[in-house]
Design an enzyme around this catalytic site. Structure first.
Site, mmCIF file in Angstrom:
data_model
loop_
_atom_site.group_PDB
_atom_site.id
_atom_site.type_symbol
_atom_site.label_atom_id
_atom_site.label_comp_id
_atom_site.label_asym_id
_atom_site.label_seq_id
_atom_site.Cartn_x
_atom_site.Cartn_y
_atom_site.Cartn_z
ATOM 1 N N ARG A 89 -1.073 -1.463 7.647
ATOM 2 C CA ARG A 89 -0.209 -0.196 6.910
ATOM 3 C C ARG A 89 0.736 0.377 8.020
ATOM 4 O O ARG A 89 1.528 1.273 7.570
ATOM 5 C CB ARG A 89 -1.086 0.644 6.432
ATOM 6 C CG ARG A 89 -2.084 0.266 5.378
ATOM 7 C CD ARG A 89 -2.671 1.306 4.528
ATOM 8 N NE ARG A 89 -1.547 2.286 3.910
ATOM 9 C CZ ARG A 89 -1.845 3.280 3.542
ATOM 10 N NH1 ARG A 89 -3.145 3.817 3.313
ATOM 11 N NH2 ARG A 89 -0.988 3.887 2.492
ATOM 12 N N HIS A 122 -11.398 9.099 4.118
ATOM 13 C CA HIS A 122 -10.560 10.363 4.352
ATOM 14 C C HIS A 122 -10.878 11.352 4.125
ATOM 15 O O HIS A 122 -11.664 11.607 3.274
ATOM 16 C CB HIS A 122 -9.466 9.873 3.617
ATOM 17 C CG HIS A 122 -8.097 9.028 4.258
ATOM 18 N ND1 HIS A 122 -7.359 8.145 3.639
ATOM 19 C CD2 HIS A 122 -7.982 8.919 5.679
ATOM 20 C CE1 HIS A 122 -6.537 7.667 4.526
ATOM 21 N NE2 HIS A 122 -6.905 8.042 5.862
ATOM 22 N N ARG A 130 -10.766 7.155 10.081
ATOM 23 C CA ARG A 130 -9.003 6.773 10.292
ATOM 24 C C ARG A 130 -8.617 7.689 11.502
ATOM 25 O O ARG A 130 -7.916 6.908 12.562
ATOM 26 C CB ARG A 130 -8.384 6.815 9.017
ATOM 27 C CG ARG A 130 -8.935 6.077 7.898
ATOM 28 C CD ARG A 130 -8.461 4.620 8.043
ATOM 29 N NE ARG A 130 -9.042 3.749 6.994
ATOM 30 C CZ ARG A 130 -8.345 3.464 5.824
ATOM 31 N NH1 ARG A 130 -7.169 4.043 5.751
ATOM 32 N NH2 ARG A 130 -8.686 2.902 4.766
ATOM 33 N N ASP A 138 0.866 -1.356 -0.053
ATOM 34 C CA ASP A 138 0.055 -0.022 0.130
ATOM 35 C C ASP A 138 0.751 1.037 0.040
ATOM 36 O O ASP A 138 0.308 2.448 0.249
ATOM 37 C CB ASP A 138 -0.962 -0.033 1.188
ATOM 38 C CG ASP A 138 -2.116 -0.829 1.025
ATOM 39 O OD1 ASP A 138 -2.692 -0.910 -0.231
ATOM 40 O OD2 ASP A 138 -2.620 -1.357 2.124
ATOM 41 N N CYS A 182 -4.343 10.406 -3.443
ATOM 42 C CA CYS A 182 -3.619 9.223 -2.537
ATOM 43 C C CYS A 182 -2.445 8.903 -2.923
ATOM 44 O O CYS A 182 -1.384 8.578 -1.939
ATOM 45 C CB CYS A 182 -4.543 8.237 -2.541
ATOM 46 S SG CYS A 182 -6.163 8.144 -1.663
#
Length: 269
Positions: free
Chosen positions: A90, A165, A136, A65, A262
């Protein structure tokens, strides 16, 4: 005239979707890795053609990721607030990002105490930091960022899990001003929508179809707005405000839950 920017990107040479931590990720849809790499390279080359500098973070085969480089840190005025990821898949990325900044001349690199996912949930205007929370990032990361950067932080509550997000629901169009953003109101709580309407009365307001195309997961240099090619409803409103939309295809990266923003971290200062 727009100013040249510096970006940090990580090639998707190990990218794969093997688990699901957001509504966009579907392990049942395999990634076409050569196509993902080609799409990423096309975006990188477009940045460079527009006069911007792109630094590359070496990928780690254990961290697929890392292609979503925006999540690794927030950089403002040459100071770096690292990430603390919400999900264990992550978590190791945070140290890799901090190491890159430390090795590239950034003297102030902070390991945070509270969960934040970098530019995933922090957006920078001329004066403020807009800060998302709800899925998150921890609300405790907001005063931590304010104390570290010395900038007012405006907290915004995300309520729709499809927009997990801030950078999936809002894009700053010109960080030299405090008035230029585009966003999708239903992604936010009623109070946060009222705050956004008060702060940005002339914002570009996205329709659901464009938000679901991740059209707000965009990068603007103050003139060019690079955004997913499927967000066609945003093109005309951007042009009306003097911006030049630059559609790009990142369909393979979308399988992992991200698009233009992103995969792009901005190196400010």
């Amino acid at each position: 005239m727009y100013a040249a920017r510096r970006f940090l990107m990580c090639p998707p040479v190990h990218f794969r979707v093997t688990y699901s931590i957001n509504p966009w990720m579907d392990p049942g849809k395999p990634v076409d890795l050569p196509l993902a790499v080609a799409q990423w390279e096309a975006l990188r080359d477009r940045y460079r053609a527009l006069g911007h500098t792109v630094e590359e973070l070496a990928p780690d085969p254990a961290l697929p990721d890392m292609v979503y480089a925006a999540n690794g840190a927030l950089v403002v005025d040459g100071r770096v607030l690292g990430a603390r990821f919400a999900h264990p898949e992550r978590t190791p990325e945070a140290a890799a990002h901090r190491a890159w900044y430390a090795a590239h001349g950034y003297a102030e690199v902070r390991e945070p105490d509270h969960v934040n996912e970098g530019e995933g949930d922090f957006a920078v205007t001329a004066t403020w930091l807009l800060a998302g929370r709800g899925f998150r990032s921890s609300a405790l990361s907001h005063p931590e960022a304010q104390e570290f950067f010395g900038r007012p932080v405006i907290g915004l509550d995300l309520v729709d899990p499809r927009f997990y997000h801030l950078d999936t629901a809002l894009c700053v169009l010109d960080d030299a001003r405090d008035t230029e953003v585009m966003y999708y109101p239903p992604a936010f709580s009623p109070g946060s929508r009222a705050v956004l309407a008060r702060l940005f009365p002339d914002a570009v307001v996205a329709e659901e179809a464009d938000a679901l195309a991740l059209g707000l997961n965009a990068v603007s240099d103050g003139h060019h707005v690079l955004l997913p090619q499927g967000a066609t409803g945003l093109f005309a409103p951007l042009r009306e405000r003097g911006y030049e939309p630059v559609p790009v295809d990142l369909s393979e990266l979308l399988k992992g839950g991200g698009s233009v923003k992103c995969v792009t971290a901005e190196l400010r200062g």
